[in-house]
Design a protein around this motif. Structure first.
Motif, PDB file in Angstrom:
ATOM      1  N   LEU A 140      -6.504   3.241   3.176  1.00  0.00           N
ATOM      2  CA  LEU A 140      -5.291   2.512   2.811  1.00  0.00           C
ATOM      3  C   LEU A 140      -5.411   2.027   1.371  1.00  0.00           C
ATOM      4  CD1 LEU A 140      -4.871   0.388   6.072  1.00  0.00           C
ATOM      5  CD2 LEU A 140      -3.606   2.455   5.413  1.00  0.00           C
ATOM      6  N   PRO A 141      -4.297   1.675   0.717  1.00  0.00           N
ATOM      7  CA  PRO A 141      -4.372   1.153  -0.659  1.00  0.00           C
ATOM      8  C   PRO A 141      -5.082  -0.198  -0.676  1.00  0.00           C
ATOM      9  CG  PRO A 141      -2.143   0.956   0.209  1.00  0.00           C
ATOM     10  CD  PRO A 141      -2.913   1.776   1.203  1.00  0.00           C
ATOM     11  N   ALA A 142      -6.393  -0.174  -0.822  1.00  0.00           N
ATOM     12  CA  ALA A 142      -7.220  -1.357  -0.612  1.00  0.00           C
ATOM     13  C   ALA A 142      -6.948  -2.457  -1.633  1.00  0.00           C
ATOM     14  CB  ALA A 142      -8.694  -0.963  -0.645  1.00  0.00           C
ATOM     15  N   PHE A 143      -6.889  -2.085  -2.908  1.00  0.00           N
ATOM     16  CA  PHE A 143      -6.699  -3.099  -3.936  1.00  0.00           C
ATOM     17  C   PHE A 143      -5.323  -3.760  -3.853  1.00  0.00           C
ATOM     18  CE2 PHE A 143     -10.388  -1.157  -6.126  1.00  0.00           C
ATOM     19  CZ  PHE A 143     -11.092  -2.329  -6.384  1.00  0.00           C
ATOM     20  N   PRO A 144      -4.244  -3.020  -3.665  1.00  0.00           N
ATOM     21  CA  PRO A 144      -2.947  -3.696  -3.478  1.00  0.00           C
ATOM     22  C   PRO A 144      -2.940  -4.626  -2.270  1.00  0.00           C
ATOM     23  CG  PRO A 144      -2.595  -1.395  -4.046  1.00  0.00           C
ATOM     24  CD  PRO A 144      -4.070  -1.563  -3.803  1.00  0.00           C
ATOM     25  N   ILE A 145      -3.570  -4.218  -1.174  1.00  0.00           N
ATOM     26  CA  ILE A 145      -3.624  -5.066   0.017  1.00  0.00           C
ATOM     27  C   ILE A 145      -4.424  -6.332  -0.271  1.00  0.00           C
ATOM     28  CG2 ILE A 145      -4.541  -5.233   2.350  1.00  0.00           C
ATOM     29  CD1 ILE A 145      -3.821  -2.286   2.733  1.00  0.00           C
ATOM     30  N   ALA A 146      -5.562  -6.179  -0.930  1.00  0.00           N
ATOM     31  CA  ALA A 146      -6.373  -7.347  -1.276  1.00  0.00           C
ATOM     32  C   ALA A 146      -5.604  -8.274  -2.229  1.00  0.00           C
ATOM     33  CB  ALA A 146      -7.681  -6.900  -1.918  1.00  0.00           C
ATOM     34  N   SER A 147      -4.878  -7.688  -3.167  1.00  0.00           N
ATOM     35  CA  SER A 147      -4.081  -8.502  -4.105  1.00  0.00           C
ATOM     36  C   SER A 147      -2.978  -9.254  -3.375  1.00  0.00           C
ATOM     37  CB  SER A 147      -3.476  -7.603  -5.179  1.00  0.00           C
ATOM     38  OG  SER A 147      -4.479  -6.957  -5.932  1.00  0.00           O
ATOM     39  N   ALA A 148      -2.364  -8.599  -2.398  1.00  0.00           N
ATOM     40  CA  ALA A 148      -1.307  -9.244  -1.620  1.00  0.00           C
ATOM     41  C   ALA A 148      -1.863 -10.429  -0.837  1.00  0.00           C
ATOM     42  CB  ALA A 148      -0.661  -8.237  -0.685  1.00  0.00           C
ATOM     43  N   VAL A 149      -3.064 -10.281  -0.287  1.00  0.00           N
ATOM     44  CA  VAL A 149      -3.703 -11.381   0.446  1.00  0.00           C
ATOM     45  C   VAL A 149      -3.980 -12.546  -0.501  1.00  0.00           C
ATOM     46  CG1 VAL A 149      -5.801 -12.092   1.657  1.00  0.00           C
ATOM     47  CG2 VAL A 149      -4.706  -9.911   2.214  1.00  0.00           C
ATOM     48  N   LEU A 150      -4.507 -12.238  -1.682  1.00  0.00           N
ATOM     49  CA  LEU A 150      -4.784 -13.283  -2.668  1.00  0.00           C
ATOM     50  C   LEU A 150      -3.497 -13.989  -3.094  1.00  0.00           C
ATOM     51  CD1 LEU A 150      -7.004 -14.611  -4.346  1.00  0.00           C
ATOM     52  CD2 LEU A 150      -6.616 -12.876  -6.111  1.00  0.00           C
ATOM     53  N   LEU A 151      -2.422 -13.222  -3.227  1.00  0.00           N
ATOM     54  CA  LEU A 151      -1.128 -13.810  -3.588  1.00  0.00           C
ATOM     55  C   LEU A 151      -0.644 -14.752  -2.489  1.00  0.00           C
ATOM     56  CD1 LEU A 151       1.395 -14.006  -5.363  1.00  0.00           C
ATOM     57  CD2 LEU A 151       2.234 -11.913  -4.266  1.00  0.00           C
ATOM     58  N   GLY A 181       2.850 -16.777 -10.251  1.00  0.00           N
ATOM     59  CA  GLY A 181       3.551 -15.711 -10.960  1.00  0.00           C
ATOM     60  C   GLY A 181       2.604 -14.734 -11.628  1.00  0.00           C
ATOM     61  N   VAL A 182       1.521 -15.243 -12.191  1.00  0.00           N
ATOM     62  CA  VAL A 182       0.536 -14.362 -12.831  1.00  0.00           C
ATOM     63  C   VAL A 182      -0.132 -13.462 -11.792  1.00  0.00           C
ATOM     64  CG1 VAL A 182      -1.665 -14.301 -14.056  1.00  0.00           C
ATOM     65  CG2 VAL A 182       0.118 -15.881 -14.789  1.00  0.00           C
ATOM     66  N   VAL A 183      -0.485 -14.037 -10.648  1.00  0.00           N
ATOM     67  CA  VAL A 183      -1.083 -13.228  -9.572  1.00  0.00           C
ATOM     68  C   VAL A 183      -0.099 -12.159  -9.109  1.00  0.00           C
ATOM     69  CG1 VAL A 183      -2.037 -13.270  -7.239  1.00  0.00           C
ATOM     70  CG2 VAL A 183      -2.561 -15.128  -8.832  1.00  0.00           C
ATOM     71  N   ALA A 184       1.159 -12.562  -8.943  1.00  0.00           N
ATOM     72  CA  ALA A 184       2.185 -11.601  -8.527  1.00  0.00           C
ATOM     73  C   ALA A 184       2.387 -10.521  -9.584  1.00  0.00           C
ATOM     74  CB  ALA A 184       3.505 -12.324  -8.260  1.00  0.00           C
ATOM     75  N   GLN A 185       2.328 -10.904 -10.849  1.00  0.00           N
ATOM     76  CA  GLN A 185       2.494  -9.931 -11.924  1.00  0.00           C
ATOM     77  C   GLN A 185       1.373  -8.902 -11.940  1.00  0.00           C
ATOM     78  OE1 GLN A 185       5.422  -9.494 -12.989  1.00  0.00           O
ATOM     79  NE2 GLN A 185       5.236  -9.935 -15.160  1.00  0.00           N
ATOM     80  N   ALA A 186       0.159  -9.352 -11.662  1.00  0.00           N
ATOM     81  CA  ALA A 186      -0.955  -8.401 -11.588  1.00  0.00           C
ATOM     82  C   ALA A 186      -0.713  -7.398 -10.460  1.00  0.00           C
ATOM     83  CB  ALA A 186      -2.266  -9.154 -11.369  1.00  0.00           C
ATOM     84  N   PHE A 187      -0.201  -7.889  -9.346  1.00  0.00           N
ATOM     85  CA  PHE A 187       0.117  -7.015  -8.213  1.00  0.00           C
ATOM     86  C   PHE A 187       1.219  -6.027  -8.583  1.00  0.00           C
ATOM     87  CE2 PHE A 187       2.788  -6.282  -4.419  1.00  0.00           C
ATOM     88  CZ  PHE A 187       1.869  -5.600  -3.633  1.00  0.00           C
ATOM     89  N   VAL A 188       2.293  -6.529  -9.213  1.00  0.00           N
ATOM     90  CA  VAL A 188       3.401  -5.654  -9.625  1.00  0.00           C
ATOM     91  C   VAL A 188       2.934  -4.646 -10.666  1.00  0.00           C
ATOM     92  CG1 VAL A 188       5.668  -5.586 -10.743  1.00  0.00           C
ATOM     93  CG2 VAL A 188       5.159  -7.354  -9.074  1.00  0.00           C
ATOM     94  N   GLY A 189       2.052  -5.081 -11.571  1.00  0.00           N
ATOM     95  CA  GLY A 189       1.518  -4.155 -12.568  1.00  0.00           C
ATOM     96  C   GLY A 189       0.784  -3.001 -11.926  1.00  0.00           C
ATOM     97  N   GLY A 190       0.018  -3.305 -10.867  1.00  0.00           N
ATOM     98  CA  GLY A 190      -0.661  -2.229 -10.154  1.00  0.00           C
ATOM     99  C   GLY A 190       0.318  -1.294  -9.480  1.00  0.00           C
ATOM    100  N   ILE A 191       1.358  -1.844  -8.874  1.00  0.00           N
ATOM    101  CA  ILE A 191       2.382  -1.015  -8.239  1.00  0.00           C
ATOM    102  C   ILE A 191       3.079  -0.144  -9.289  1.00  0.00           C
ATOM    103  CG2 ILE A 191       4.545  -1.057  -6.945  1.00  0.00           C
ATOM    104  CD1 ILE A 191       2.073  -1.837  -5.344  1.00  0.00           C
ATOM    105  N   THR A 192       3.265  -0.682 -10.482  1.00  0.00           N
ATOM    106  CA  THR A 192       3.900   0.084 -11.565  1.00  0.00           C
ATOM    107  C   THR A 192       3.111   1.350 -11.869  1.00  0.00           C
ATOM    108  OG1 THR A 192       4.786  -1.947 -12.535  1.00  0.00           O
ATOM    109  CG2 THR A 192       4.674  -0.005 -13.954  1.00  0.00           C
ATOM    110  N   VAL A 193       1.792   1.207 -11.954  1.00  0.00           N
ATOM    111  CA  VAL A 193       0.945   2.368 -12.235  1.00  0.00           C
ATOM    112  C   VAL A 193       0.947   3.330 -11.048  1.00  0.00           C
ATOM    113  CG1 VAL A 193      -1.415   3.129 -12.719  1.00  0.00           C
ATOM    114  CG2 VAL A 193      -0.507   1.090 -13.842  1.00  0.00           C
ATOM    115  N   LEU A 194       0.807   2.787  -9.843  1.00  0.00           N
ATOM    116  CA  LEU A 194       0.718   3.630  -8.652  1.00  0.00           C
ATOM    117  C   LEU A 194       2.020   4.384  -8.377  1.00  0.00           C
ATOM    118  CD1 LEU A 194      -1.274   1.265  -6.247  1.00  0.00           C
ATOM    119  CD2 LEU A 194      -2.146   3.164  -7.629  1.00  0.00           C
ATOM    120  N   THR A 195       3.150   3.859  -8.852  1.00  0.00           N
ATOM    121  CA  THR A 195       4.440   4.546  -8.667  1.00  0.00           C
ATOM    122  C   THR A 195       4.800   5.415  -9.861  1.00  0.00           C
ATOM    123  OG1 THR A 195       5.632   2.615  -9.530  1.00  0.00           O
ATOM    124  CG2 THR A 195       5.347   2.767  -7.136  1.00  0.00           C
ATOM    125  N   GLY A 196       3.846   5.607 -10.768  1.00  0.00           N
ATOM    126  CA  GLY A 196       4.099   6.488 -11.913  1.00  0.00           C
ATOM    127  C   GLY A 196       5.115   5.933 -12.887  1.00  0.00           C
TER     128      GLY A 196
END
Length: 370
Positions: A140-151, A181-196
Motif C-alpha cells: 500500500l502507499p505507505a508514506f501517504p498513509i503514515a502522513s495521513a496518520v500524522l496529520l 496546514g504545513v503537515v497537510a501541505q507536505a501530504f498534498v505535495g506528495g500526492i502531487t508527485v504521485l499523481t504526475g
C-alpha cells in the motif's frame, strides 16, 4: 510566565499578551513568528521555481527522491536539485511552525501545556511509524498513509490544546492552523508527485500555501495587538466594501491559478494541462483584477479622507495591488516569461497577506477607546 510571575486573576491572565511579556520567551516568539511568515512566503517562490523550470518531477518519488535515494542523484541534474530544494524548504517551514506552537504554549500555559503537546508529537510519530510498518508489506502507499496518520494526530492535538487553554486562544488557534496546514501541505505535495502533477492538485497546493501566508500574517497582527474584546473601527459601509474587495481578490487569484494551469508552465515537459484556453482565461483573470484595483483605490481614498486607523495598511495593500497589476500586464505582453510569472505568484501571496492585515484592522480592542 507562570514560573516567573505572581499569580494573576483569570481575567487578567486571559488578556496577557506573550508578545509584550518581559520574559525571554516573548522575544523567541516574535522571532519565530516572523520567520514563519517569511519562510511561508519563500516556499511559494521555491515551489514556483519547481514549476516554472519544469522540475516538478525532478524527484520521481516521494518522500524519497528516487526509489533508492533520499537525495537527488547526478543523473537527475538541476531539476532534481530544484525539486529537492523545495522539499527541504518544506522541512524548514515545518520546524519553524513547530517552534511557534511550542514557544507559544510555554508562554501561555507553562510546562504543562508544553509537555502535553510533546506527548502528542511523540504519539503521532509512533503511530505514523506503525501505520507505515503495516502498509509497506501489503504494498500500500505507505508514506501517504503514515502522513495521513500524522496529520490526524496533529488535528487532535490542536483541538486538545485550544479547548484546554483560554489564554490567548486567538494566537493558539492561528499557530495550530499553521502547523496542521504545513503537515497537510507536505501530504498534498506528495500526492502531487504521485499523481504526475495533476494541475488541479498543483493549483490547490499553491492556494493552500497562499492561505498559510495569510494565517501567519494574521498571527503577527494579533501577537502585537492588545487581547480582549474588539469593536468595529470603521463605518459599516467601509467594512462591507472591504469584504467585497476580498471576494474580488479571491476570484482574481482563482482565475490566475487556472490561467497558469492552462499555460506553458506545467511543471514538467511531459505533463498535460487541464485543457482550458489560456488566452481566454488570461482575459477572464484580468476582469476581477481590475475590479479589485478599483475597489482598493476607493477604500484607500476613503480611509485617508476619514482618517481611519487602517489607512496606512490600505496604502500598503494599494501598492501591492498596483505592482501586481503592472507585473501581470508586463508578463502577458512578454509571453509569460518564467521569472515574471514567479514574481507574480509571490506578489499574489503578499497582496493576500496585506489584505488580511487590512481586514484585521477593521476592528480594534475595546480598551483602545477608553
Amino acid at each position: 510566565m507562570p514560573e516567573t510571575r505572581a499569580p494573576e486573576s483569570s481575567a487578567a491572565e486571559s488578556r496577557r499578551s506573550p508578545a509584550h511579556s518581559p520574559a525571554p520567551w516573548s522575544r523567541a516568539l516574535r522571532i519565530f513568528a516572523w520567520l514563519s511568515f517569511i519562510t511561508e512566503t519563500i516556499i511559494i517562490g521555491t515551489g514556483g521555481a519547481v514549476r516554472l523550470t519544469g522540475s516538478g518531477l525532478g524527484c520521481s518519488e516521494w518522500p524519497l527522491c528516487t526509489p533508492d535515494s533520499l537525495v537527488p542523484t547526478p543523473e537527475q541534474g538541476i531539476h532534481g536539485l530544484i525539486e529537492f530544494g523545495n522539499r527541504t524548504m518544506t522541512g524548514v517551514v515545518g520546524i519553524i511552525a513547530i517552534a511557534v506552537v511550542l514557544v507559544l504554549l510555554f508562554a501561555i500555559g507553562g510546562k504543562r501545556a508544553l509537555t502535553r503537546a510533546l506527548w502528542f508529537a511523540g504519539a503521532g510519530v509512533v503511530l505514523a511509524g506503525i501505520a507505515y510498518a503495516i502498509a509497506a508489506p501489503l504494498h500500500l502507499p505507505a508514506f501517504p498513509i503514515a502522513s495521513a496518520v500524522l496529520l490526524l494526530v496533529s488535528i487532535i492535538a490542536a483541538i486538545d490544546s485550544v479547548r484546554g487553554n483560554n489564554v490567548r486562544r486567538d494566537l493558539n488557534v492561528l499557530a495550530w492552523i499553521t502547523l496542521v496546514g504545513v503537515v497537510a501541505q507536505a501530504f498534498v505535495g506528495g500526492i502531487t508527485v504521485l499523481t504526475g502533477l495533476n494541475p488541479f492538485i498543483v493549483g490547490f497546493h499553491y492556494v493552500s500555501s497562499l492561505l498559510l501566508v495569510c494565517v501567519t500574517a494574521a498571527f503577527l497582527v494579533r501577537m502585537y495587538a492588545a487581547p480582549g474584546p474588539r469593536e468595529r473601527a470603521v463605518p459599516v459601509w467601509f467594512s462591507v466594501l472591504g469584504h467585497i474587495t476580498g471576494l474580488a481578490l479571491a476570484l482574481t487569484i482563482l482565475f490566475g491559478v487556472l490561467t497558469t494551469g492552462s499555460g506553458p508552465h506545467s511543471g514538467d515537459a511531459d505533463v498535460l494541462r487541464h485543457g482550458f484556453d489560456a488566452t481566454v482565461l488570461a482575459h477572464v483573470h484580468s476582469w476581477p483584477g481590475y475590479i479589485l484595483a478599483g475597489l482598493v483605490a476607493v477604500l484607500l481614498v476613503s480611509a485617508w479622507a476619514l482618517k481611519l486607523d487602517v489607512r496606512r495598511w490600505m496604502l500598503v495593500l494599494a501598492a501591492a495591488i498596483l505592482v501586481q497589476v503592472l507585473v501581470g500586464v508586463w508578463q502577458a505582453r512578454e509571453g509569460l516569461p518564467a521569472l515574471l510569472v514567479g514574481i507574480h505568484m509571490v506578489l499574489a501571496a503578499l497582496s493576500a497577506a496585506a489584505y488580511t492585515v487590512v481586514v484585521m484592522h477593521l476592528k480594534r480592542p475595546v480598551d483602545a477607546t477608553d
